[in-house]
Design an enzyme around this catalytic site. Structure first.
Site, PDB file in Angstrom:
ATOM      1  N   ARG A 128       0.845  -1.212   0.000  1.00  0.00           N
ATOM      2  CA  ARG A 128       0.000   0.000   0.000  1.00  0.00           C
ATOM      3  C   ARG A 128       0.875   1.254   0.000  1.00  0.00           C
ATOM      4  O   ARG A 128       0.688   2.139   0.835  1.00  0.00           O
ATOM      5  CB  ARG A 128      -0.913   0.001   1.224  1.00  0.00           C
ATOM      6  N   ASP A 136      -3.990  -0.442  -6.082  1.00  0.00           N
ATOM      7  CA  ASP A 136      -4.397  -0.917  -4.764  1.00  0.00           C
ATOM      8  C   ASP A 136      -5.830  -1.443  -4.777  1.00  0.00           C
ATOM      9  O   ASP A 136      -6.779  -0.747  -4.421  1.00  0.00           O
ATOM     10  CB  ASP A 136      -4.234   0.220  -3.746  1.00  0.00           C
ATOM     11  N   SER A 139      -7.888  -1.630  -1.424  1.00  0.00           N
ATOM     12  CA  SER A 139      -8.611  -0.398  -1.074  1.00  0.00           C
ATOM     13  C   SER A 139      -9.861  -0.243  -1.928  1.00  0.00           C
ATOM     14  O   SER A 139     -10.922   0.139  -1.425  1.00  0.00           O
ATOM     15  CB  SER A 139      -7.714   0.833  -1.269  1.00  0.00           C
TER      16      SER A 139
HETATM   17  P1  NAD Z   1      -7.560  -4.127   7.261  1.00  0.00           P
HETATM   18  O1  NAD Z   1      -8.660  -4.559   6.331  1.00  0.00           O
HETATM   19  O2  NAD Z   1      -6.382  -5.001   7.417  1.00  0.00           O
HETATM   20  O3  NAD Z   1      -8.207  -3.917   8.716  1.00  0.00           O
HETATM   21  C1  NAD Z   1      -9.332  -3.092   8.906  1.00  0.00           C
HETATM   22  C2  NAD Z   1      -9.180  -2.295  10.150  1.00  0.00           C
HETATM   23  O4  NAD Z   1      -9.365  -3.113  11.293  1.00  0.00           O
HETATM   24  C3  NAD Z   1      -7.807  -1.635  10.336  1.00  0.00           C
HETATM   25  O5  NAD Z   1      -7.991  -0.224  10.434  1.00  0.00           O
HETATM   26  C4  NAD Z   1      -7.281  -2.241  11.617  1.00  0.00           C
HETATM   27  O6  NAD Z   1      -6.505  -1.335  12.381  1.00  0.00           O
HETATM   28  C5  NAD Z   1      -8.558  -2.594  12.332  1.00  0.00           C
HETATM   29  N1  NAD Z   1      -8.416  -3.587  13.415  1.00  0.00           N
HETATM   30  C6  NAD Z   1      -7.728  -4.747  13.419  1.00  0.00           C
HETATM   31  N2  NAD Z   1      -7.869  -5.369  14.599  1.00  0.00           N
HETATM   32  C7  NAD Z   1      -8.685  -4.594  15.356  1.00  0.00           C
HETATM   33  C8  NAD Z   1      -9.219  -4.710  16.663  1.00  0.00           C
HETATM   34  N3  NAD Z   1      -8.943  -5.735  17.433  1.00  0.00           N
HETATM   35  N4  NAD Z   1     -10.015  -3.722  17.105  1.00  0.00           N
HETATM   36  C9  NAD Z   1     -10.308  -2.663  16.333  1.00  0.00           C
HETATM   37  N5  NAD Z   1      -9.856  -2.489  15.086  1.00  0.00           N
HETATM   38  C10 NAD Z   1      -9.047  -3.447  14.607  1.00  0.00           C
HETATM   39  O7  NAD Z   1      -7.076  -2.660   6.949  1.00  0.00           O
HETATM   40  P2  NAD Z   1      -7.189  -1.802   5.627  1.00  0.00           P
HETATM   41  O8  NAD Z   1      -8.508  -1.166   5.563  1.00  0.00           O
HETATM   42  O9  NAD Z   1      -6.783  -2.666   4.492  1.00  0.00           O
HETATM   43  O10 NAD Z   1      -6.111  -0.660   5.863  1.00  0.00           O
HETATM   44  C11 NAD Z   1      -4.876  -0.910   6.479  1.00  0.00           C
HETATM   45  C12 NAD Z   1      -3.976   0.291   6.473  1.00  0.00           C
HETATM   46  O11 NAD Z   1      -3.475   0.534   5.178  1.00  0.00           O
HETATM   47  C13 NAD Z   1      -4.604   1.585   6.938  1.00  0.00           C
HETATM   48  O12 NAD Z   1      -3.651   2.225   7.760  1.00  0.00           O
HETATM   49  C14 NAD Z   1      -4.752   2.377   5.700  1.00  0.00           C
HETATM   50  O13 NAD Z   1      -4.748   3.772   5.922  1.00  0.00           O
HETATM   51  C15 NAD Z   1      -3.530   1.935   4.973  1.00  0.00           C
HETATM   52  N6  NAD Z   1      -3.621   2.220   3.545  1.00  0.00           N
HETATM   53  C16 NAD Z   1      -2.624   2.946   2.964  1.00  0.00           C
HETATM   54  C17 NAD Z   1      -2.696   3.256   1.624  1.00  0.00           C
HETATM   55  C18 NAD Z   1      -1.625   4.060   0.938  1.00  0.00           C
HETATM   56  O14 NAD Z   1      -0.857   4.714   1.571  1.00  0.00           O
HETATM   57  N7  NAD Z   1      -1.540   3.996  -0.361  1.00  0.00           N
HETATM   58  C19 NAD Z   1      -3.744   2.801   0.877  1.00  0.00           C
HETATM   59  C20 NAD Z   1      -4.723   2.045   1.514  1.00  0.00           C
HETATM   60  C21 NAD Z   1      -4.642   1.755   2.845  1.00  0.00           C
END
Ligand code: NAD
Length: 384
Positions: A128, A136, A139
């Site tokens: 990411r 991505d 996302s």
């Molecule tokens: P994910 O699907 O892996 O998880 C979803 C959410 O669940 C996450 O926010 C995680 O912190 C939360 N989580 C996990 N265990 C938990 C618990 N026990 N209690 C409460 N919450 C809990 O995550 P995602 O949506 O794929 O995103 C992951 C990260 O990637 C984020 O920080 C997002 O900002 C980042 N991201 C970055 C980019 C980029 O920079 N290009 C793009 C997309 C996502």
């Protein structure tokens, strides 16, 4: 290079890996695109639209696959437990397969595919990083799932979402609690806010507080500190059983006040954490609705039945398993943009660039030259 796009075979899968709009850019880069006849039908992309953008149509699936240098799919083996053996048999050694593969969950399968001398790229392992934002697909699909989850909840709820002042009375807005404020959670917050709900959200990563608040929701802080909540990639880190037990207890107070709970918590490569155990579930109000977006990864609610909508003690629990496929037009547009950007990035001298000094290639390349090459998948194979 001949690139093939077969029709998806996973039951209920409506997406297609490439839409006509992305054909010209690939053709300009010297790629010959062949689509299986009807592959785009579930996403409302007719064969004629592909032809008019310069793609060829093939009726015979075996011929399509056996002539391909690269195959683009949404659900590859790993993400589709029933992936047809005949498809694998049709592929020539050396063919590249780019798809959702779930290689961390299926390392043994990846090893056997590597043994067929396939070059495997997992869309779900693309890092990411900013440079890979247009690739991505995690996302993209999470955005659609977060949006659709709120619509499912609104449909199942016995009440309206917005504040309503009518001649027949004033109705308070629905209280929506979103647990896990990653991409899907943030989109769920935004969608629930647009429908007029009052929204609270919680995530174990404190870094998301600002993002939650910028969408007009209240961020819930629990009196519980995660041990290194976040990995360097921005994902949640797995916590101890004790942490999850205390977390459930602290969350129960907020669950008891909610009309709708949307859970999205995930830890990459692991079973989703249980946030609502059977005991904690007792606190939910009859008439409330839980949409468990982690259903496919084991569920955040211990009562969730993947792919089903059930009612337990008056609480509706929805465990959707393939929400992006329920928004097939936009899901296909997004996936197609992601995968075609990735393919354009990989193209080099008529073939694919496999130089693993680039982190995007290093992290997404699963197998090549007859063996597994991905460090994360090799670790998963050893059970680490
Ligand atoms: P994910 O699907 O892996 O998880 C979803 C959410 O669940 C996450 O926010 C995680 O912190 C939360 N989580 C996990 N265990 C938990 C618990 N026990 N209690 C409460 N919450 C809990 O995550 P995602 O949506 O794929 O995103 C992951 C990260 O990637 C984020 O920080 C997002 O900002 C980042 N991201 C970055 C980019 C980029 O920079 N290009 C793009 C997309 C996502």
């Amino acid at each position: 290079m001949i690139v093939a796009i077969p029709k998806e075979t996973f039951p209920g899968e409506n997406r297609v890996a490439l839409v006509p709009a992305n054909v010209p850019a690939l053709a300009k880069a010297g790629v010959e695109i062949t689509i299986e006849s009807g592959a785009g039908a579930g996403a409302f992309q007719p064969d004629e639209a592909y032809i008019s953008r310069g793609a060829k149509i093939e009726d015979n699936r075996e011929r399509l696959l056996s002539r391909a240098d690269t195959v683009l799919i949404v659900r590859g083996p790993g993400a589709d437990p029933g992936f047809p053996q005949s498809d694998l048999d049709a592929l020539r050694p050396g063919t590249a397969l780019i798809a959702f593969l779930e290689p961390l969950a299926e390392p043994e399968l990846m090893k056997s595919l590597a043994g067929r001398d396939l070059t495997l790229f997992a869309m779900d392992l693309i890092p990411r990083v900013t440079r890979a934002q247009q690739m991505d697909t995690l996302s993209s699909m999470a955005t659609l799932a977060g949006y659709k989850a709120v619509l499912l909840a609104a449909q199942a709820a016995p009440r309206m979402f917005p504040l309503m002042m009518t001649a027949a009375g004033t109705f308070t807005p629905a209280k929506v609690f979103v647990i896990g404020a990653g991409v899907a959670g943030l989109q769920a917050i935004a969608t629930a806010r647009r429908l007029g709900a009052v929204v609270e959200a919680y995530d174990l990563r404190p870094a998301v507080k600002e993002q939650v608040e910028s969408l007009g929701a209240r961020f819930i802080e629990l009196d519980l500190k995660a041990d290194e909540a976040e990995t360097s990639g921005g994902y949640a880190r797995q916590q101890t059983d004790d942490f999850y037990r205390v977390q459930q207890e602290l969350l129960s107070e907020h669950l008891a006040k909610s009309d709708v709970v949307i859970t999205t918590a995930a830890v990459p490569g692991k079973r989703a954490p249980i946030l609502i155990s059977r005991d904690i579930f007792e606190n939910l109000r009859p008439g409330s609705v839980v949409v468990d977006l982690a259903a496919e990864k084991g569920g955040n609610c211990s009562l969730t039945k993947p792919g089903e909508q059930i009612v337990v003690d008056g609480v509706t629990i929805i465990g959707p398993t393939n929400l992006p496929s329920q928004v097939p037009l936009h899901a296909s547009q997004m996936y197609s943009k992601n995968i075609s950007t990735f393919l354009l990035f990989l193209l080099r001298d008529g073939g694919l660039n496999l130089d693993t000094s680039d982190e995007i290639i290093r992290e997404s390349l699963v197998a090549h030259g007859g063996r597994l090459v991905n460090p994360a998948v090799l670790k998963a194979l050893k059970g680490e």
